[in-house]
Scaffold this motif. Structure first.
Motif, short mmCIF file in Angstrom:
data_model
loop_
_atom_site.label_atom_id
_atom_site.label_comp_id
_atom_site.label_asym_id
_atom_site.label_seq_id
_atom_site.Cartn_x
_atom_site.Cartn_y
_atom_site.Cartn_z
N ARG A 1 22.76 56.45 27.94
CA ARG A 1 22.39 55.03 27.98
C ARG A 1 21.16 54.78 27.09
O ARG A 1 21.08 53.76 26.41
N ARG A 2 20.22 55.71 27.12
CA ARG A 2 19.02 55.56 26.28
C ARG A 2 19.40 55.62 24.80
O ARG A 2 18.84 54.87 23.99
N GLY B 1 21.19 50.38 19.41
CA GLY B 1 21.55 48.99 19.46
C GLY B 1 23.01 48.69 19.72
O GLY B 1 23.56 47.77 19.11
N ALA C 1 20.96 52.33 23.79
CA ALA C 1 19.94 51.30 23.64
C ALA C 1 19.14 51.51 22.35
O ALA C 1 18.78 50.54 21.66
N SER C 2 18.88 52.77 22.02
CA SER C 2 18.09 53.07 20.83
C SER C 2 18.80 52.67 19.55
O SER C 2 18.16 52.22 18.59
N ASP D 1 26.43 49.20 22.92
CA ASP D 1 26.81 49.56 24.27
C ASP D 1 27.30 51.00 24.30
O ASP D 1 27.78 51.52 23.28
N THR D 2 27.24 51.63 25.46
CA THR D 2 27.72 53.00 25.56
C THR D 2 29.21 53.11 25.25
O THR D 2 29.67 54.14 24.72
#
Length: 272
Positions: free
Chosen positions: A205-206, A212, A209-210, A214-215
């Motif tokens: 998940r990180r 930009g 987010a990093s 979605d998983t």
């Protein structure tokens, strides 16, 4: 003789249009959706694995995935069997310094023998690799299908990232001084255990987010089922890579995960 009882086979998983898996009939639908890549009988016969249209980034493990597996925290470890403690410096002089250095070396050997994935050890190994690569004594070995496949993915608009237990510095040394030359330009970013352990779903998940997205816009390729499971729990698409020298998979793992033995087996919809 009584007739043998006939039992219906378990219901197969149901796949959605984006490649995600819904729960079989009768099972709880609140469980997290799995993001294995569905392989149709025709695709299997052709040796290809379709990549869902929603995937925008490919996240690669290193050891056992891009690179042959054969190539490749003292206080926290104090309670483990065989741990080699590093003494606190209590004086000065050559004898004291030698004692601490010897303990550090022994501790590193112990950690390496256990194949520990601590960030500190990986950083130290990165410094060691840097000297070896810079002098030309070592080149990072890369499977021959890796570079052509990544170039094709990038031409199709994919972003490509590395996620390894080895430090970012070690990753860049391996791919910067590889048997295929300097191929760092092929990667859009690098992640190591500073982002989190590879066997924890929150790490993926990180990463999402990093970068930009979605998983479920990410496809993770790894040779380790525990890592694949953690990525799935974060709703990331996964495939397990089978390479020479990798640890064997159980029958359950072979039947559960989508498997590839070469990056060329991945089929991108945009490549049609």
């Amino acid at each position: 003789m009584a007739a043998e009882e006939i039992r219906a086979p378990p219901a197969p998983p149901l796949y959605r249009g984006d490649g995600s898996q819904s729960a079989p009939p009768g099972e709880c639908c609140s469980a997290p959706l799995r993001r294995r890549l569905p392989r149709s009988p025709l695709a299997a016969a052709m040796g290809v694995l379709p990549v869902p249209a929603g995937v925008r980034a490919i996240l690669l493990d290193v050891e056992g995935t891009t690179t042959p597996i054969a190539f490749v925290q003292a206080q926290e470890d104090s309670g483990l069997d065989g741990a080699v403690p590093i003494p606190l410096e209590s004086g000065s002089g050559d004898e004291e310094l030698e004692r601490v250095i010897r303990a550090v070396v022994d501790n590193v050997h112990w950690q390496m023998a256990l194949d520990r994935k601590t960030t500190a050890l990986k950083q130290l190994q990165g410094h060691m690799w840097r000297a070896a690569y810079a002098t030309g004594l070592v080149k990072g070995e890369v499977f021959e299908d890796v570079v052509p496949a990544i170039r094709k993915w990038r031409e199709a608009g994919m972003k490509v990232y590395i996620y390894s237990s080895g430090s970012v510095e070690a990753q860049k040394l391996l791919f910067g001084y590889s048997t295929e030359g300097d191929i760092l330009e092929l990667f859009d970013g690098h992640f190591d255990t500073k982002i989190g352990p590879k066997v924890e779903s929150e790490s993926y998940r990180r990463i999402a987010a990093s970068i930009g997205c979605d998983t479920n816009n990410i496809l993770f390729l790894t040779d380790v089922p525990r890592e694949a499971n953690a990525a799935e729990e974060a709703d990331t698409h996964v495939a397990v890579v089978i390479r020479p020298g990798n640890a064997g998979l159980t029958d359950d793992e072979k039947s559960y995960y989508s498997l590839i033995s070469s990056f060329t087996e991945l089929f991108l919809p945009s490549s049609t």
